[in-house]
Structures are given as C-alpha cells and as structure tokens.
Design a protein around this motif. Structure first.
Motif, PDB file in Angstrom:
ATOM      1  N   GLY A  32       0.835  -1.196   0.000  1.00 41.73           N
ATOM      2  CA  GLY A  32       0.000   0.000   0.000  1.00 41.73           C
ATOM      3  C   GLY A  32       0.863   1.236   0.000  1.00 41.73           C
ATOM      4  N   VAL A  33       0.246   2.371  -0.301  1.00 44.44           N
ATOM      5  CA  VAL A  33       0.945   3.646  -0.308  1.00 44.44           C
ATOM      6  C   VAL A  33       0.151   4.619   0.525  1.00 44.44           C
ATOM      7  CG1 VAL A  33       1.569   5.641  -1.735  1.00 44.44           C
ATOM      8  CG2 VAL A  33       2.095   3.351  -2.534  1.00 44.44           C
ATOM      9  N   HIS A  34       0.840   5.390   1.332  1.00 47.00           N
ATOM     10  CA  HIS A  34       0.149   6.367   2.171  1.00 47.00           C
ATOM     11  C   HIS A  34      -0.617   7.356   1.298  1.00 47.00           C
ATOM     12  CE1 HIS A  34      -0.702   9.050   5.457  1.00 47.00           C
ATOM     13  NE2 HIS A  34      -0.074  10.039   4.858  1.00 47.00           N
ATOM     14  N   LEU A  35      -1.927   7.399   1.449  1.00 44.17           N
ATOM     15  CA  LEU A  35      -2.779   8.313   0.686  1.00 44.17           C
ATOM     16  C   LEU A  35      -3.498   9.253   1.646  1.00 44.17           C
ATOM     17  CD1 LEU A  35      -4.402   5.836  -1.857  1.00 44.17           C
ATOM     18  CD2 LEU A  35      -2.611   7.485  -2.319  1.00 44.17           C
ATOM     19  N   ASP A  37      -6.281  12.346   2.506  1.00 46.22           N
ATOM     20  CA  ASP A  37      -7.634  12.665   2.059  1.00 46.22           C
ATOM     21  C   ASP A  37      -7.588  13.601   0.864  1.00 46.22           C
ATOM     22  OD1 ASP A  37      -8.596  11.138   4.108  1.00 46.22           O
ATOM     23  OD2 ASP A  37      -8.904  12.823   5.482  1.00 46.22           O
ATOM     24  N   GLY A  38      -8.571  13.451  -0.003  1.00 51.01           N
ATOM     25  CA  GLY A  38      -8.654  14.322  -1.164  1.00 51.01           C
ATOM     26  C   GLY A  38      -7.775  13.904  -2.314  1.00 51.01           C
ATOM     27  N   ALA A  39      -7.430  12.618  -2.381  1.00 50.42           N
ATOM     28  CA  ALA A  39      -6.649  12.071  -3.499  1.00 50.42           C
ATOM     29  C   ALA A  39      -5.337  12.813  -3.695  1.00 50.42           C
ATOM     30  CB  ALA A  39      -7.468  12.082  -4.785  1.00 50.42           C
ATOM     31  N   LYS A  40      -4.671  13.096  -2.596  1.00 50.82           N
ATOM     32  CA  LYS A  40      -3.372  13.738  -2.689  1.00 50.82           C
ATOM     33  C   LYS A  40      -2.370  12.816  -3.374  1.00 50.82           C
ATOM     34  CE  LYS A  40      -4.397  17.451  -0.184  1.00 50.82           C
ATOM     35  NZ  LYS A  40      -4.349  18.830  -0.701  1.00 50.82           N
ATOM     36  N   VAL A  41      -1.393  13.419  -4.014  1.00 50.13           N
ATOM     37  CA  VAL A  41      -0.333  12.631  -4.632  1.00 50.13           C
ATOM     38  C   VAL A  41       0.502  11.996  -3.531  1.00 50.13           C
ATOM     39  CG1 VAL A  41       1.721  12.718  -6.090  1.00 50.13           C
ATOM     40  CG2 VAL A  41      -0.279  14.114  -6.664  1.00 50.13           C
ATOM     41  N   PRO A  42       0.631  10.665  -3.514  1.00 46.07           N
ATOM     42  CA  PRO A  42       1.330  10.008  -2.410  1.00 46.07           C
ATOM     43  C   PRO A  42       2.823  10.296  -2.384  1.00 46.07           C
ATOM     44  CG  PRO A  42       0.649   8.400  -4.052  1.00 46.07           C
ATOM     45  CD  PRO A  42       0.053   9.703  -4.459  1.00 46.07           C
ATOM     46  N   SER A  43       3.329  10.509  -1.171  1.00 44.93           N
ATOM     47  CA  SER A  43       4.766  10.674  -0.904  1.00 44.93           C
ATOM     48  C   SER A  43       5.387  11.853  -1.636  1.00 44.93           C
ATOM     49  CB  SER A  43       5.531   9.381  -1.241  1.00 44.93           C
ATOM     50  OG  SER A  43       5.061   8.315  -0.447  1.00 44.93           O
ATOM     51  N   ALA A  44       4.585  12.833  -2.032  1.00 42.63           N
ATOM     52  CA  ALA A  44       5.083  13.998  -2.758  1.00 42.63           C
ATOM     53  C   ALA A  44       5.321  15.164  -1.815  1.00 42.63           C
ATOM     54  CB  ALA A  44       4.091  14.406  -3.844  1.00 42.63           C
ATOM     55  N   LEU A 187      10.175   2.695  -1.016  1.00 40.53           N
ATOM     56  CA  LEU A 187       9.816   3.446   0.186  1.00 40.53           C
ATOM     57  C   LEU A 187       9.305   2.505   1.272  1.00 40.53           C
ATOM     58  CD1 LEU A 187       8.063   6.579  -1.356  1.00 40.53           C
ATOM     59  CD2 LEU A 187      10.086   6.625   0.111  1.00 40.53           C
ATOM     60  N   GLU A 188       8.450   1.558   0.876  1.00 35.79           N
ATOM     61  CA  GLU A 188       7.911   0.623   1.857  1.00 35.79           C
ATOM     62  C   GLU A 188       8.994  -0.315   2.369  1.00 35.79           C
ATOM     63  OE1 GLU A 188       3.796  -1.017   1.609  1.00 35.79           O
ATOM     64  OE2 GLU A 188       4.837  -2.931   1.327  1.00 35.79           O
ATOM     65  N   ALA A 189       9.818  -0.844   1.459  1.00 35.25           N
ATOM     66  CA  ALA A 189      10.852  -1.804   1.864  1.00 35.25           C
ATOM     67  C   ALA A 189      11.896  -1.174   2.782  1.00 35.25           C
ATOM     68  CB  ALA A 189      11.527  -2.392   0.626  1.00 35.25           C
ATOM     69  N   SER A 190      12.153   0.128   2.598  1.00 38.08           N
ATOM     70  CA  SER A 190      13.152   0.810   3.413  1.00 38.08           C
ATOM     71  C   SER A 190      12.545   1.505   4.625  1.00 38.08           C
ATOM     72  CB  SER A 190      13.907   1.845   2.565  1.00 38.08           C
ATOM     73  OG  SER A 190      13.003   2.811   2.035  1.00 38.08           O
ATOM     74  N   ALA A 191      11.210   1.346   4.806  1.00 33.79           N
ATOM     75  CA  ALA A 191      10.500   1.961   5.933  1.00 33.79           C
ATOM     76  C   ALA A 191      10.702   3.473   5.970  1.00 33.79           C
ATOM     77  CB  ALA A 191      10.925   1.328   7.252  1.00 33.79           C
ATOM     78  N   THR A 192      10.706   4.087   4.774  1.00 32.28           N
ATOM     79  CA  THR A 192      10.901   5.539   4.698  1.00 32.28           C
ATOM     80  C   THR A 192       9.673   6.264   4.145  1.00 32.28           C
ATOM     81  OG1 THR A 192      11.959   5.286   2.512  1.00 32.28           O
ATOM     82  CG2 THR A 192      13.414   5.366   4.429  1.00 32.28           C
ATOM     83  N   GLN A 193       8.516   5.582   4.098  1.00 33.86           N
ATOM     84  CA  GLN A 193       7.309   6.210   3.555  1.00 33.86           C
ATOM     85  C   GLN A 193       6.926   7.484   4.298  1.00 33.86           C
ATOM     86  OE1 GLN A 193       4.861   2.602   3.742  1.00 33.86           O
ATOM     87  NE2 GLN A 193       4.209   3.023   1.651  1.00 33.86           N
ATOM     88  N   GLU A 194       7.117   7.498   5.598  1.00 32.03           N
ATOM     89  CA  GLU A 194       6.737   8.666   6.396  1.00 32.03           C
ATOM     90  C   GLU A 194       7.916   9.604   6.621  1.00 32.03           C
ATOM     91  OE1 GLU A 194       3.624   9.055   7.018  1.00 32.03           O
ATOM     92  OE2 GLU A 194       3.087   7.063   6.258  1.00 32.03           O
TER      93      GLU A 194
END
Length: 418
Positions: A32-35, A37-44, A187-194
């Motif tokens: 999954g990708v952090h999304l 509210d409002g259909a923001k572009v993920p991880s941007a 991003l997910e594999a490196s635990a750097t999504q946030e």
C-alpha cells in the motif's frame, strides 16, 4: 527481454545474496501507499501533493535520486537479475537462459551500471558547477545498488525531500509508471514512507539538451556516409526504440494521443525524430522502428521491427541506426542494435553506423541540471526549455497515465491515482 513489470513472488525469498555478497532479490511489491484525504499525490512534496500538471512553486530539495534499470556485472549475476526483471510471470530458468546468452557473450556484464556511475559523477560535477549543493543517490530497479538501499542511505543522511530522475525520457508503463511503482516499493521496503518525499522531473524527451546528442550523432554519421561515397538520397535513418505492447502504448501519454497509432509513446518519439532530422539532415529519408519485443506471438506489439525495416530498404545503400529511445548503452543496444541489426545490415550489403546514446554528453547532463533547477525555482511552463511541438511534459503524472491493464493497479507515487 521485455521491460515489463513484475508482481511480487512470495516464494522468491527475501534478502538472498549473490556470490558477490550483493543481494539478489529486489524489494517486494508495496502492499500500500500512504494516501491523504482528497486524493493527494502520495509521498510527494506539498507543492506537488494536489496534483498540478506543472509545479510552479519553488521547492527546496535535499537530494537527487538517479534511478536506473540495473544490470548484471558478472556471470553469476545474470540469472538472478533476469529473475528480478521477470518476477511474477512464472518464466522458468531454461527460458531465461535464452536471453541470458546475450549477457554471457559479454562476460555477463551489462554496460548500464558503468554508464550510470559515469552519469552520476557527471551530474554531481555539473550540479556543483551550477552552485547546487545536492548529493546524488543512485538506485536501480532490478539489480544492486537497489532503490530501497539508496533511500535507506538517504534517510540516514537526513534527506527528506528528493527529486527523482529516471533514466528514461518517454511516457509508457515500462519507461515511466513502472519507475513510480518501484519507488513506492522501495519506500515501503526501506520503511521511509513517512520520512522521505519524492517528486520526479518531467519526462524529458522534449528538452533540447536530450535531443542535441542525437543531432550531433546523425550529423557525424551523415558526413561519414557521404565521405564513403553514399549519396544522401541513398541513405535511410532508422530511429529505434524499445517495442511495447500496443495496449500499453494506447494508455501512454495521459490519453492525449488516442488518434495516434502507438499513443503518446510513439508520438513523443516521432516529435523528437522530426527535430533531429530538421536540424541534422533535412530531406533525408527516415522512419521510426522498434526493437527487443518479447511476449507471446498472440500479443500485438509496436512495429516494424528494425530487422524487418532493414529488409525493406531495397533502394538504399547506407543506413544510420539511431537509438532514440535510450539514454545510455545497455544490453538491448549492444545486442539488438550493435549485434543483430548490424549483422542484418551486413548481410543485406548495407553500409551502416549506429550513432551514440546521450550517455554523459555535456548537453544531456546540462539538461538534467536544468530540469532540477526548474523544479527548485518553480519555473513557469512558458519559460521551460522545450524543442518539440508537444511542449514541456507534466511534472505530476495524470490519473491512469501509462497504466497496465494486464497487471492491474499497483501502488505508485509521483502521480495522481489510480
């Protein structure tokens, strides 16, 4: 070998190491990708999160993420690398060996990693000369150094905002969206999504600095052909790029080229070829051709194949092969063009030359620096460098652009979902 994507195969094993000590297995597909509210572009970054076609707000980036396809660097790497490229498609090693012999003929080494090492160094130097204090991290999609390793290293160094440069100039699933999916995986594999935000530069096919190396190459090859006694009317220029499934081509380019055979992918290549010929060889015959197709015979791919096009040059004595779809030399250039196409031309009695890829041509490296500067400054669209009728391409990929219907939705960043 096709550049098609792959789904995660849980049986592949996590963290397996090659004999060299390098990890054999690329990161698994993101769950999954952090999304927001409002259909923001993920991880941007905030400037890109709302999904504008072009970001005209200045952004202070911490680093550059140079992203490559990857390639083996020894005989022991070849099969693990090909398993990464084709993962999830159930292709047995016996069939992979049919492609592996291309690499094995060259000692199991693809030139692409050395090409990207050189590009990274050239980009670092050019950024410094431009007064931009930005480190350049390099990660590959299919072989070491992997993207997740690059992101983990960047996070440890305190990097929070990255501008990604994929080593591909055009719009298609394999040349754009698949990079965006692999960044999500990394991003997910490196635990750097946030932790890390990633934007991407626009597809740079229309930048004059990308086009100039092809102009130089065609001019030089035309001069060589005429010196060898070939009249311009007897010369054919073949602009070659990787073939893709026609279904993928139809979905390339944000749906803006429904009336063009080959969609945005073909339209963009044709626009570049037109500029090259107008500058380097007006009046000389040319065509767009394709190479390296794979997949079942029942699946339509873009044509004509370069070897078929060569067979059709009955009234020509010389041919120039221009690798228009490629940023640097790699196996599909040195095998499909320098080996197979060159052998076809020789068999047909055609004088032939293959022109260089951009590589580290100063104009191309300068173009990459300019792409970075336009995003740092939030440069208005009308002030951006452009050399084709299609104009500067989008900074943020549009909904559904370059999707792959066969594989279905997969998490991706740097663009609007789905």
């Amino acid at each position: 070998m096709s550049r098609e994507p792959e789904h995660h195969d849980p049986s592949a094993g996590e963290g397996a190491l090659a004999a060299s000590g390098r990890r054999e297995v690329k990161p698994p597909k993101a769950s999954g990708v952090h999304l927001e509210d409002g259909a923001k572009v993920p991880s941007a970054t905030p400037a890109a999160q709302s999904g504008p076609e072009h970001v005209v707000e200045p952004v202070a980036y911490d680093a550059i993420l140079l992203s490559g396809f990857g390639g083996p660097e020894g005989q022991d790497d070849v099969l693990p690398f090909l398993r990464n490229v084709t993962r999830g498609r159930g292709i047995p090693d016996e069939r992979l060996e049919e492609v592996a012999h291309h690499y094995r003929r060259f000692g199991g080494v693809s030139p692409i990693n050395d090409q990207n090492r050189n590009l990274r160094q050239a980009l670092k130097s050019a950024l410094a000369e431009a007064g931009l204090d930005l480190p350049v991290y390099w990660g590959n999609r299919n072989w070491a150094p992997y993207l997740d390793e690059a992101l983990a290293s960047a996070a440890e160094d305190g990097v929070r905002r990255m501008l990604a440069i994929p080593t591909s100039a055009y719009s298609s699933y394999s040349s754009c969206r698949q990079y965006r999916e692999d960044w999500a995986d990394a991003l997910e594999a490196s635990a750097t999504q946030e932790i890390i935000q990633i934007d991407k530069v626009r597809q740079f096919f229309s930048h004059p600095g990308f086009i100039q190396p092809f102009i130089d190459g065609v001019r030089e090859a035309i001069a060589e052909a005429t010196q060898a006694g070939h009249d311009p009317s007897s010369i054919e220029v073949l602009f070659s790029t990787h073939s893709i499934p026609t279904q993928d081509a139809e979905l390339s380019g944000a749906g803006l080229f429904a009336d063009v055979e080959g969609g945005g992918y073909a339209a963009q290549h044709l626009a570049v070829a037109e500029e090259v010929m107008a500058a380097a060889a007006p009046g000389i015959s040319w065509q767009l051709v394709y190479q390296s197709r794979s997949g079942p015979a029942s699946q339509p791919w873009l044509e004509p194949d370069i070897n078929d096009a060569l067979e059709g040059l009955e009234d020509r004595s010389a041919v120039l092969i221009v690798p228009l779809g490629f940023v640097s030399d790699h196996m599909e250039v040195i095998w499909d063009l320098d080996t197979e196409a060159a052998e076809t031309a020789e068999r047909l009695g055609l004088w032939s030359r293959r022109t260089p890829t951009p590589g580290t041509h100063p104009a191309f490296v300068g173009a990459l620096v300019d792409l970075v500067r336009e995003r740092i400054a939030g440069r208005p669209v009308g002030e951006r460098a452009n050399a084709t009728s299609l104009g500067p391409w989008f900074d943020v990929c549009r909904p559904g652009c370059c999707a792959n219907r066969r594989l279905g939705f997969a998490p991706a960043i740097a663009g609007l979902q789905p």
